[in-house]
Design a protein around this motif. Structure first.
Motif, PDB file in Angstrom:
ATOM      1  N   THR A   1       0.869   4.165  -3.007  1.00  0.00           N
ATOM      2  CA  THR A   1       0.554   5.569  -2.749  1.00  0.00           C
ATOM      3  C   THR A   1       1.690   6.502  -3.127  1.00  0.00           C
ATOM      4  O   THR A   1       1.511   7.729  -3.123  1.00  0.00           O
ATOM      5  CB  THR A   1       0.186   5.798  -1.267  1.00  0.00           C
ATOM      6  OG1 THR A   1       1.288   5.417  -0.421  1.00  0.00           O
ATOM      7  CG2 THR A   1      -1.042   5.002  -0.880  1.00  0.00           C
TER       8      THR A   1
ATOM      9  N   TYR B   1      -8.634   6.798   2.588  1.00  0.00           N
ATOM     10  CA  TYR B   1      -7.627   6.214   1.686  1.00  0.00           C
ATOM     11  C   TYR B   1      -7.384   4.733   1.961  1.00  0.00           C
ATOM     12  O   TYR B   1      -6.317   4.209   1.668  1.00  0.00           O
ATOM     13  CB  TYR B   1      -6.315   7.005   1.784  1.00  0.00           C
ATOM     14  CG  TYR B   1      -5.699   7.320   0.419  1.00  0.00           C
ATOM     15  CD1 TYR B   1      -6.486   7.735  -0.644  1.00  0.00           C
ATOM     16  CD2 TYR B   1      -4.333   7.210   0.217  1.00  0.00           C
ATOM     17  CE1 TYR B   1      -5.935   8.037  -1.879  1.00  0.00           C
ATOM     18  CE2 TYR B   1      -3.750   7.508  -1.015  1.00  0.00           C
ATOM     19  CZ  TYR B   1      -4.558   7.913  -2.061  1.00  0.00           C
ATOM     20  OH  TYR B   1      -4.016   8.201  -3.287  1.00  0.00           O
ATOM     21  N   THR B   2      -8.377   4.065   2.522  1.00  0.00           N
ATOM     22  CA  THR B   2      -8.293   2.620   2.735  1.00  0.00           C
ATOM     23  C   THR B   2      -9.239   1.919   1.767  1.00  0.00           C
ATOM     24  O   THR B   2     -10.340   2.404   1.498  1.00  0.00           O
ATOM     25  CB  THR B   2      -8.674   2.252   4.187  1.00  0.00           C
ATOM     26  OG1 THR B   2      -7.684   2.750   5.073  1.00  0.00           O
ATOM     27  CG2 THR B   2      -8.777   0.735   4.362  1.00  0.00           C
TER      28      THR B   2
ATOM     29  N   SER C   1      -5.174   4.023   6.247  1.00  0.00           N
ATOM     30  CA  SER C   1      -4.801   4.339   4.863  1.00  0.00           C
ATOM     31  C   SER C   1      -4.200   3.127   4.155  1.00  0.00           C
ATOM     32  O   SER C   1      -3.207   3.244   3.436  1.00  0.00           O
ATOM     33  CB  SER C   1      -3.824   5.525   4.813  1.00  0.00           C
ATOM     34  OG  SER C   1      -4.435   6.679   5.311  1.00  0.00           O
ATOM     35  N   VAL C   2      -4.801   1.977   4.375  1.00  0.00           N
ATOM     36  CA  VAL C   2      -4.367   0.752   3.688  1.00  0.00           C
ATOM     37  C   VAL C   2      -4.998   0.795   2.295  1.00  0.00           C
ATOM     38  O   VAL C   2      -6.068   0.243   2.047  1.00  0.00           O
ATOM     39  CB  VAL C   2      -4.765  -0.513   4.474  1.00  0.00           C
ATOM     40  CG1 VAL C   2      -4.276  -1.762   3.748  1.00  0.00           C
ATOM     41  CG2 VAL C   2      -4.172  -0.458   5.878  1.00  0.00           C
ATOM     42  N   TYR C   3      -4.315   1.469   1.397  1.00  0.00           N
ATOM     43  CA  TYR C   3      -4.843   1.808   0.076  1.00  0.00           C
ATOM     44  C   TYR C   3      -5.241   0.576  -0.732  1.00  0.00           C
ATOM     45  O   TYR C   3      -6.268   0.573  -1.415  1.00  0.00           O
ATOM     46  CB  TYR C   3      -3.784   2.628  -0.652  1.00  0.00           C
ATOM     47  CG  TYR C   3      -4.062   2.925  -2.107  1.00  0.00           C
ATOM     48  CD1 TYR C   3      -4.854   4.002  -2.464  1.00  0.00           C
ATOM     49  CD2 TYR C   3      -3.511   2.139  -3.118  1.00  0.00           C
ATOM     50  CE1 TYR C   3      -5.108   4.291  -3.794  1.00  0.00           C
ATOM     51  CE2 TYR C   3      -3.755   2.424  -4.451  1.00  0.00           C
ATOM     52  CZ  TYR C   3      -4.559   3.492  -4.786  1.00  0.00           C
ATOM     53  OH  TYR C   3      -4.803   3.769  -6.110  1.00  0.00           O
TER      54      TYR C   3
ATOM     55  N   HIS D   1       0.751   6.070   2.634  1.00  0.00           N
ATOM     56  CA  HIS D   1       0.266   5.119   3.638  1.00  0.00           C
ATOM     57  C   HIS D   1       1.065   5.195   4.931  1.00  0.00           C
ATOM     58  O   HIS D   1       0.507   5.174   6.023  1.00  0.00           O
ATOM     59  CB  HIS D   1       0.320   3.697   3.070  1.00  0.00           C
ATOM     60  CG  HIS D   1       0.217   2.625   4.115  1.00  0.00           C
ATOM     61  ND1 HIS D   1      -0.889   2.459   4.921  1.00  0.00           N
ATOM     62  CD2 HIS D   1       1.100   1.653   4.503  1.00  0.00           C
ATOM     63  CE1 HIS D   1      -0.698   1.438   5.745  1.00  0.00           C
ATOM     64  NE2 HIS D   1       0.502   0.952   5.515  1.00  0.00           N
TER      65      HIS D   1
ATOM     66  N   SER E   1       0.832  -1.202   0.000  1.00  0.00           N
ATOM     67  CA  SER E   1       0.000   0.000   0.000  1.00  0.00           C
ATOM     68  C   SER E   1       0.868   1.254   0.000  1.00  0.00           C
ATOM     69  O   SER E   1       0.549   2.253  -0.667  1.00  0.00           O
ATOM     70  CB  SER E   1      -0.932   0.009   1.218  1.00  0.00           C
ATOM     71  OG  SER E   1      -2.019  -0.870   1.028  1.00  0.00           O
ATOM     72  N   GLU E   2       1.977   1.220   0.739  1.00  0.00           N
ATOM     73  CA  GLU E   2       2.892   2.357   0.701  1.00  0.00           C
ATOM     74  C   GLU E   2       3.432   2.560  -0.709  1.00  0.00           C
ATOM     75  O   GLU E   2       3.458   3.681  -1.224  1.00  0.00           O
ATOM     76  CB  GLU E   2       4.030   2.157   1.690  1.00  0.00           C
ATOM     77  CG  GLU E   2       5.177   3.134   1.544  1.00  0.00           C
ATOM     78  CD  GLU E   2       4.766   4.601   1.652  1.00  0.00           C
ATOM     79  OE1 GLU E   2       5.458   5.458   1.075  1.00  0.00           O
ATOM     80  OE2 GLU E   2       3.737   4.900   2.295  1.00  0.00           O
TER      81      GLU E   2
END
Length: 699
Positions: free
Chosen positions: A425, A501-502, A474-476, A437, A421-422
């Protein structure tokens, strides 16, 4: 699920008892041999019982092709071992010597424009080079054969900080390896086309040979996000494949010796998927360097907790940290008095059974000469060395008290972190470049700490769904599998906090349609139609939005247009009417199955989260009693409490998070106190700024 290697820990030297490992990188080849005996004398004075040797010594060990000089290394290892100091021996492959790169410049990595990274620093090699692999594995075999029976070598230190400088390589070797990786992952080129959405901008591929790395495409242009995400996955895997080759070469010759490599886990340290790599080491090892300023302690504790999660609660090894300043920031702040000891004990509290530094003796030449060390330029008559000795004595005391037979106690709360996820993003074409994230999990850890709760930081692959309460910050990316886990967790009675943002996209970075948060809208009871990023980049734009609970949103706001019948609004936005945000839901509680959720539709920062947290936890039915002796929520965050439990007993670590002294009641014996004074009559301890006390709890 990836099969994990059996946990194996470096064992003590023959005749020695198991202790907390303590020491650091030792570079005797930087010094004349006349210094070695004095080093060992001072190591013994400091309580050092392990050093890492040979990390950047390839040119000193293999002086030219197939010409080896082990004599100097033999002598220093023998001196150390006879003094009772074990050796964590490096494969020495981290930086190839000049004779190799001059003969084979094709082993050097290339940047996205095709420029070569020339020798002059370190890690100037490409992991996909067959030629470099041949030379590196030859050195591994030579090292393993020479030291396979050495009684003083207790572990292998494979290479060093993979990906620190050579995370990405855009060479033709990398291109061919990336094509092979894509074929293995997807099977057909049509599956690649589907995953990368190549119908957009006429990027359709006819064959795997048309796949190239995400090389330079012009300033201001946008790389295909699916391709870029996969290249980051590939790059992590390519370095891991190289590590595995080194590891297996060493293990074939020395099967009884545990092997590891040093990760770089920190709040923002995401070059590799360290949770994925954690399955491939015998024990997790980490290099961590402090963040100056207000977040120093909290970020350290957060990162150490994540290491414990990556290690799956097995002991882990702090391979490097700094005694004071580093050398690689624009401004290299020193540590304040007390922080050297406190920081070491904080890693220990969070599950580390080894505390080591870079490095033992501060260099007098080279790029790291201003990097602090255990023995600084000022010598043994220095506060740094006295603190090093104090920490060594503390670790020895805790070893004797039984701490090695304990593990970090499981929290009731887990905050989830996801490397992929990081990476997703980080793309340059997103709603805002101010949101990533990685920033949100650390803010939640700090917010829980402000409320007297020490949360566990856990990777998304771990058993996060076994906790009483879970945060998805925020776990995209939410894959179908993780979507199912979320649904099952809440339906079966779990308590879930989800932020903006999840769940925006699946694991291919394809948007979940129908409104955000895509695949779990019904679970959290909200429907977000669009995002409202905040900032002052243009005159008159919104740079913040107030909430009616007294907090303030910055950077990112969700436009929640509807909520479920089962939902309840906990806080709303307050804004000018023409913004369309005034009165809109900001924090929403919901019921789903047998569980409950809270959705936070804005970036509140750790202060805003902390202020909102009591109401959110109450809506979840999550009882969070104040720590013993704490009268109100305002004081709950003064001290971070961390517990280790096991056959060795129960220990509580008490860390002062404030800039004033705090008095803490204790129910047990204070076995270690740094910048802390024990009042036995009052059964309490006064902990000064940057202080810590370790209590052995009563049976």
């Amino acid at each position: 699920m990836t099969k994990r290697r059996e946990f194996r820990w470096p064992q003590p030297l023959k005749g020695e008892e198991a202790r907390i490992w303590y020491g650091g990188d030792y570079n005797p080849d930087q010094w004349p041999e006349s210094v070695w005996d004095d080093d060992i004398r001072l190591m013994k004075q400091a309580g050092v019982n392990l050093v890492s040797v040979g990390i950047f010594s390839w040119a000193k060990i293999e002086t030219s092709e197939d010409v080896y000089d082990f004599d100097w290394l033999d002598r220093v290892i023998d001196k150390l071992g006879k003094a009772g100091i074990a050796v964590d021996l490096a494969s020495a492959t981290a930086s190839p010597p000049m004779w190799l790169t001059q003969a084979h410049p094709e082993v050097l990595w290339k940047d996205e424009r095709g420029d070569t990274c020339w020798p002059g620093a370190r890690e100037h090699w490409r992991p996909t080079s067959p030629i470099f692999r041949e030379y590196a594995l030859k050195l591994c075999r030579a090292m393993a054969k020479h030291y396979k029976d050495n009684p003083y070598v207790v572990a292998w230190h494979v290479s060093n900080e993979y990906g620190c400088h050579n995370r990405f390589d855009y060479s033709d070797d990398a291109m061919r390896a990336f094509q092979k990786w894509c074929r293995k992952r997807y099977g057909t080129i049509e599956a690649v086309n589907d995953a990368w959405g190549t119908a957009f901008w006429a990027q359709r591929l006819n064959d795997f040979s048309e796949i190239i790395p995400p090389r330079f495409i012009g300033e201001g242009n946008f790389m295909n996000p699916g391709k870029l995400l996969d290249f980051k996955r590939f790059s992590s895997d390519a370095l891991k494949d190289f590590y595995r080759a080194e590891r297996d070469t060493l293990a074939d010759i020395t099967p009884g010796r545990p092997l590891t490599t040093n990760f770089m886990v920190s709040a923002g340290g995401t070059p590799l998927d360290y949770d994925d790599w954690g399955a491939d080491v015998d024990f997790v090892a980490n290099d961590h360097y402090f963040t100056p300023g207000d977040a120093h302690f909290d970020e350290l504790a957060y990162s150490a907790s994540l290491c414990d999660g990556i290690a799956r609660r097995n002991p882990w090894f702090l391979m490097e940290n700094s005694t004071s300043a580093v050398n690689w920031r624009p401004i290299n702040h020193r540590k304040e008095p007390g922080q050297l000891v406190r920081d070491g004990l904080a890693h220990l509290a969070m599950g580390a059974n080894a505390i080591c530094f870079f490095q033992w003796r501060q260099s007098k030449a080279g790029a790291e000469k201003f990097h602090s060390s255990m023995l600084p330029h000022a010598g043994e008559d220095s506060q740094v060395f006295r603190d090093v000795c104090e920490l060594g004595a503390d670790l020895d005391r805790l070893s004797g008290e039984g701490l090695l037979d304990t593990r970090l106690a499981k929290s009731r709360v887990a905050v989830v972190f996801d490397y992929e996820s990081e990476w997703a993003t980080e793309h340059t074409a997103t709603p805002t470049q101010q949101v990533r994230h990685w920033t949100e999990p650390v803010e939640w850890f700090r917010a829980f700490a402000d409320n007297g709760i020490t949360a566990d930081i856990v990777p998304i692959r771990s058993d996060w769904d076994s906790y009483e309460a879970v945060v998805l910050p925020s776990v995209y990316l939410l894959s179908e599998e993780n979507t199912r886990r979320v649904r099952d967790y809440v339906a079966n009675g779990g308590r879930l906090l989800v932020t903006y943002y999840t769940g925006i996209a699946d694991d291919r970075d394809h948007i979940w349609l129908g409104g955000y948060p895509g695949s779990i809208r019904d679970v959290v009871g909200v429907r977000v139609e669009e995002f409202a990023p905040l900032g002052d980049d243009f005159p008159g734009t919104l740079d913040h939005v107030d909430l009616d609970n007294g907090t303030v949103a910055h950077d990112f706001v969700d436009v929640i247009t509807s909520t479920a019948d089962s939902a309840r609004v906990l806080a709303s936005f307050k804004a000018d009417p023409w913004t369309g945000l005034d009165g809109a839901p900001a924090i929403v509680a919901n019921e789903y199955g047998d569980g409950r959720t809270v959705y936070v539709g804005a970036r509140l920062g750790h202060e805003g989260i902390a202020a909102s947290l009591p109401a959110m936890l109450d809506s979840l039915g999550f009882d969070a009693p104040l720590p013993d002796g704490v009268a109100d929520v305002a004081a709950a965050g003064d001290v971070l409490r961390v517990r280790r439990v096991g056959k060795g007993g129960e220990f509580t670590f008490l860390f002062n998070r404030t800039h004033h002294a705090v008095d803490v009641p204790v129910d047990g014996e204070v076995v270690v106190a740094s910048l802390a004074q024990v009042d036995e009559a009052a059964s309490s301890v006064r902990i000064d700024v940057n202080g810590v006390a370790v209590v052995r709890d009563r049976d």
